[in-house]
Design a protein around this motif. Structure first.
Motif: not given
Length: 118
Positions: A59-77
């Motif tokens: 939790e103390d080493d967390t970064c906020r990253v903005v990703v495209p919604v399409i990534y959520f459909n990808h098997p790796l994601f």
């Protein structure tokens, strides 16, 4: 054959150069990455078609990253989301937390981008 080998070497060098620039820019306000709790006061909103996720093993080493919604459909994601489910469950309060190192997350992002899904 020599031309092909030179092309591969050039692509490899470009990839390494781009990766080094990303590492050097990590944590700068224009890089898209911020340590949780150290976000800039004028926080940029999430663009349309994107979601913010939090990446980090602790939790103390967390970064906020903005990703495209399409990534959520990808098997790796989806694999990363499966790991998050195992660690945090479905009833986790707060944003989507991905429990992995930033370097692993960047690798997944690069692989998704290489397939043309992002």
């Amino acid at each position: 054959m020599k031309k092909m080998r030179g092309s591969k070497v050039r692509k490899c060098l470009q990839f390494l150069k781009h990766g080094a620039k990303r590492i050097l820019n990590f944590g700068k306000t224009n890089s898209g990455y911020f340590r949780v709790g150290q976000e800039p006061k004028n926080r940029v909103s999430v663009p349309k078609g994107h979601l913010a996720v939090y990446v980090g093993e602790q939790e103390d080493d967390t970064c906020r990253v903005v990703v495209p919604v399409i990534y959520f459909n990808h098997p790796l994601f989806a694999e990363l989301l499966g790991e998050a489910e195992m660690v945090y469950g479905y009833n986790y309060s707060g944003g989507i937390q991905i429990p992995c190192r930033i370097s692993e997350f960047e690798n997944v992002k690069s692989r998704i981008a290489a397939t043309g899904s992002g």
